[in-house]
Scaffold this active site. Structure first.
Site, PDB file in Angstrom:
ATOM      1  N   ASP B 121       0.805  -1.227   0.000  1.00 56.33           N
ATOM      2  CA  ASP B 121       0.000   0.000   0.000  1.00 56.33           C
ATOM      3  C   ASP B 121       0.837   1.276   0.000  1.00 56.33           C
ATOM      4  O   ASP B 121       0.304   2.376  -0.172  1.00 56.33           O
ATOM      5  CB  ASP B 121      -0.973   0.013   1.187  1.00 56.33           C
ATOM      6  N   GLU B 205      11.075  -3.375  13.475  1.00 53.33           N
ATOM      7  CA  GLU B 205      12.232  -2.957  12.673  1.00 53.33           C
ATOM      8  C   GLU B 205      13.480  -2.868  13.545  1.00 53.33           C
ATOM      9  O   GLU B 205      14.551  -3.346  13.173  1.00 53.33           O
ATOM     10  CB  GLU B 205      11.955  -1.606  11.993  1.00 53.33           C
TER      11      GLU B 205
END
Lengths: 261, 261
Positions: B121, B205
């Protein structure tokens, strides 16, 4: 570009907002994969912005950059969440005005052309442009995510459009979305038809096509007789950036970071 | 493709939803404009769906199609609006597993390679891929529309990453978004590092990069020393299709219209 193909004149109204650059960037990439197009980008603005100028110059597309401001009285009322008047009306008309004032240039091309209104937030399958390229009068096809349905579409019988698949047809002869039709460039340029700020909500497209003096029987159903969705009325969320305010409040700043998004 | 360029291995988790085809369509068009990539698409599904199969086959891109289902216990709790666990974890790990099991093939290319996690997206400027292609260990850059800011970014001093521009750094060493870094393929493949479903929200992350055993000083700031936003975390609204139910209720149907969107 194959010079033997009709040119598609794509009129795109656009306006300043957080996601504008992102939206125009991915639309540019779609259009780079289509042959023989001329992109007419019309900003809702008093000026041509640097952001759009740079983006178009970088695109390597054939383009024309225009601007016209929608006056405040056409916009959001104080207690309304949406505009009173349909968006992009003056911008689409400005695109048409440019086409008509360049009539000789455009119609001298022996291969003809097609005019399509492509908003900057929709998603386009490149096949759509091949479908519309042969438009003799007005071509039509299904559009995804409109009318609170997965798609709206012309209903086809014996190769002709006989009705419209939509939840609420109201009193429309042409119950199509802006993304659902294209018009032959000769027909468009030689007519004096414009969009009207007086059209009611949801009637823009119908009123325009009625004024073009075409009939249901003139419509050319594309996308395998309207059995494929090749354009989607996607909508990108306005990003939540409420922490910007908090950063300012606490005097935090990103030193090297004054980046144009 | 220029054979002298390092290959970028792009791992994209994806899942079935109304806008999936539209989103993947425009991402495909962006990737078609980038040289030397290998697109690893991992469906959150028990099967490889026809929709994704067909889209990939039509794309003319170099790709690998994988699938792995996120078990229900990782997903939305009954009273929660968002998943308890971060999305795409198992899918990204499946992509890494594939890379490692094809280690010989990938590392035999003398030009090396880079691994990037690209959600379906986001919006990507194609320049981003040229920036990351030369990654020696881990490269980083700003990302638009994350952390409730217009962008988050590494803060750069003397050509090195010295800190992070974000509203809430928490206890992160690497305060970057999934879209904000790329890893050298040798380093990625030779390490055994995976994403973990045990990472807290927003820590995916950081935890991954910590396990890779790199330091802040190892990071290579890209995008003109982190002064440009070349990727935006755009989000597409789930379309309102509430009229579908009403159509069913009233037995209305679109005759020729059983279209895959």
């Amino acid at each position: 570009d194959n010079k033997n193909l009709p040119t598609i004149y794509i009129i795109t109204p656009t306006y300043s907002r957080l996601v504008q650059k992102a939206e125009l960037t991915r639309l540019t990439y779609t259009l780079k994969l289509v042959q023989c197009i001329h992109w007419i980008v019309v900003e809702d603005s008093t000026i041509k912005t640097q952001l759009v100028k740079r983006l178009l110059a970088k695109s390597n597309l054939k383009y024309t950059h225009l601007n016209v401001l929608t006056p405040p009285e056409y916009k959001l009322g104080i207690s309304e969440k949406r505009w009173r008047k349909p968006r992009g009306v003056l911008q689409r008309n400005e695109g048409l005005r440019w086409l008509r004032s360049n009539k000789k240039l455009i119609l001298s091309g022996s291969e003809g052309g097609v005019v399509y209104f492509a908003d900057d937030d929709n998603t386009y399958d490149v096949q759509l442009f091949d479908e519309m390229r042969s438009t003799k009068k007005v071509s039509v096809w299904p559009v995804g995510f409109v009318g609170k349905l997965r798609y709206e579409s012309p209903i086809v019988g014996d190769g002709r459009v006989v009705d419209w698949f939509t939840y609420s047809k109201s009193n429309r002869t042409f119950a199509t979305d802006m993304a659902g039709f294209a018009v032959n460039a000769d027909l468009m340029i030689n007519s004096k038809v414009e969009f009207s700020v007086k059209s009611s909500r949801g009637m823009q497209e119908n009123d325009f096509l009625v004024k073009l003096k075409i009939t249901l029987n003139d419509l050319e159903p594309k996308a395998d007789l309207c059995t494929k969705v090749l354009v989607w009325h996607t909508q990108t969320m306005e990003p939540n950036v409420k922490n910007e305010e908090l950063l300012m409040k606490f005097g935090k700043s990103g030193s090297n970071l004054n980046i144009e998004i």
